[in-house]
Structure formats: structure tokens, C-alpha cells
Design an enzyme around this catalytic site. Sequence first.
Site, short mmCIF file in Angstrom:
data_model
loop_
_atom_site.label_atom_id
_atom_site.label_comp_id
_atom_site.label_asym_id
_atom_site.label_seq_id
_atom_site.Cartn_x
_atom_site.Cartn_y
_atom_site.Cartn_z
N LYS A 87 0.84 -1.21 0.00
CA LYS A 87 0.00 0.00 0.00
C LYS A 87 0.87 1.26 0.00
CE LYS A 87 -2.25 -0.97 3.86
NZ LYS A 87 -1.63 -2.26 4.23
N ARG B 154 -9.61 1.83 7.83
CA ARG B 154 -9.26 0.45 8.14
C ARG B 154 -10.42 -0.29 8.80
NH1 ARG B 154 -3.30 1.11 8.61
NH2 ARG B 154 -2.30 -0.92 8.70
N ARG C 90 11.45 -6.49 5.80
CA ARG C 90 11.31 -5.04 5.69
C ARG C 90 12.20 -4.34 6.72
NH1 ARG C 90 5.41 -2.47 5.03
NH2 ARG C 90 5.09 -2.78 7.25
N ARG D 56 10.85 -2.77 12.26
CA ARG D 56 9.80 -2.15 13.08
C ARG D 56 9.26 -3.15 14.09
NH1 ARG D 56 5.69 0.54 8.87
NH2 ARG D 56 4.24 -0.73 10.04
N ARG E 5 -1.55 -8.33 13.43
CA ARG E 5 -1.98 -7.37 12.40
C ARG E 5 -2.79 -8.07 11.32
NH1 ARG E 5 3.43 -4.88 10.58
NH2 ARG E 5 2.21 -3.45 9.28
P1 AMP Z 1 0.74 0.97 8.78
O1 AMP Z 1 1.97 1.79 8.73
O2 AMP Z 1 -0.35 1.48 7.86
O3 AMP Z 1 1.02 -0.50 8.60
O4 AMP Z 1 0.13 1.12 10.25
C1 AMP Z 1 0.86 0.71 11.38
C2 AMP Z 1 -0.05 0.63 12.57
O5 AMP Z 1 -0.64 1.91 12.84
C3 AMP Z 1 -1.22 -0.31 12.41
O6 AMP Z 1 -0.87 -1.66 12.69
C4 AMP Z 1 -2.19 0.26 13.48
O7 AMP Z 1 -1.77 -0.08 14.79
C5 AMP Z 1 -1.96 1.77 13.33
N1 AMP Z 1 -2.88 2.34 12.32
C6 AMP Z 1 -2.55 2.94 11.16
N2 AMP Z 1 -3.64 3.34 10.50
C7 AMP Z 1 -4.70 2.99 11.26
C8 AMP Z 1 -6.11 3.10 11.12
N3 AMP Z 1 -6.66 3.66 10.03
N4 AMP Z 1 -6.89 2.62 12.12
C9 AMP Z 1 -6.38 2.05 13.22
N5 AMP Z 1 -5.05 1.88 13.42
C10 AMP Z 1 -4.22 2.35 12.45
#
Ligand code: AMP
Length: 225
Positions: free
Chosen positions: A23, A98, A136, A169, A180
Site C-alpha cells: 500500500k 481500516r 522489511r 519495526r 496485524r
Molecule cells: P501501517 O503503517 O499502515 O502498517 O500502520 C501501522 C499501525 O498503525 C497499524 O498496525 C495500526 O496499529 C496503526 N494504524 C494505522 N492506521 C490505522 C487506522 N486507520 N486505524 C487504526 N489503526 C491504524
Amino acid sequence: MVAAETLTAQKRIAMLGPPGAGKGTQAELLAGRLSIPRISTGDILRDAIAMGSQLGRQAGPIMEEGGLVPDDLLMGVIEERLQREDCARGYVLDGFPRTVPQAEGFESLNPGVTADMIVFKLEVPKTELLRRLSGRRWCPKCQATYHVESDPPREDGVCDRDGERLILREDDKESAVARRLTAYERQTKPLIEYYDDRSCLRRVDGDREPQVVHVELSTYIGVPR
Ligand code: AMP
């Protein structure tokens, strides 16, 4: 066969898919191509953690565990971000919405948005997702991401942009990844039906080279390469 579609003047695109589906990479490529911002809620939250703000303190432990941050916190974050001037011509949402309540909240902030919004769902087999996430590496300073095999930095373990040491990370570690993926299955997958019902969803095979996927997405939004 891919049908070309043209979005109205304000381009609103969202990327949907499990962690590791690409993404962020695709959102960045599209945003660059359209000269509109990529809005990553994950990046915004990680910045908040780095700054030690109240939002960061609330989100940090949840993110480390691989859970989803509560919808009300997220809606505050996104509402503030979308009001900024750089969003006037549109944006590419990366990691938002999400959950169905987030999608509903987004629609109430932007009535009628689904009439011309495109939601790309990137489809990638689970084995490939796990390969991507475990390899990653991330720069804690500029948030650039690399992959040890398929997209390594010039110097092993060091960010090309700012020389910072790259790390795995916390939420890319095995136990958090499992959580996740579960969060995706339970809370994010219902969005597929939500956007399908509104004729916004475009399914895309994400198990290909990033540039190949990008060409397909570009064709969908009416800017073929
Ligand atoms: P990402 O970088 O998009 O993989 O997001 C990393 C983490 O941030 C996710 O595993 C969630 O804990 C949190 N997060 C990011 N976007 C959202 C969202 N729209 N709703 C809830 N948690 C989010």
C-alpha cells in the site's frame, strides 16, 4: 482488461490490503504521479510517538502489539490532516480507512465522496506477505522503507536518504505481524463489501513488481504511462 476511469478534479484514492501488500509503495508512486499528498495514518502515528505527544502515548502500545488504534482517535487525526491546503486537489490515503466506522466517518466528513472515489484492494498471498514483512527495514528518522532482498539500501543497514541506522519495526516482528493479519481479517476486510456496494473497489494483483502494479493503477485512474 482494465477500464480507464477518470476521477473528478479532486482525486481521492484509498489503498486497501493486508500489511505487506504494498500500500505504502503504491500510494507513494501514485501521489508522486498525480502531485497530490500521500497520507499515511501509520506514518502520522509513528511521528506522534517519536514526538512523545498524547496521541503517540495512546497509540504506541497498541501499535507495538499489532492492534488497531481506536476509531475516534483516528478520525481526529484524519480530519485535521485533510483540512490542510495540500489536500485541495486530492490525496492518496494509505492505511485509512481500516474499519467500517472509519469509512462511515470519512463519508460524513466528505458527503458524497464515494461517487468518485477509487479504493484499490491489493491482493497478495499470505506467504509473500510474510516474506515481505520479515525482510522489511525501516528508517526511524525519515520513515523510508527497504527490503533486505528486493529493495536493499546502498549500504547494508543504513538509510540512503539520511544515513540513519535501519531497524525492523516492532510491529513487523513475528508475533505482532500475526496480530496485524488477524486485525485485517476481522476489522478491515468488511470494508471490501462496503466499497464494493458503492462501486468504488478495484481489485489488483499486488504480487508483481511494484512498477507493474503501478502501471495498472495508473490506467485505472486515467493516467496511463
Ligand atoms: P501501517 O503503517 O499502515 O502498517 O500502520 C501501522 C499501525 O498503525 C497499524 O498496525 C495500526 O496499529 C496503526 N494504524 C494505522 N492506521 C490505522 C487506522 N486507520 N486505524 C487504526 N489503526 C491504524
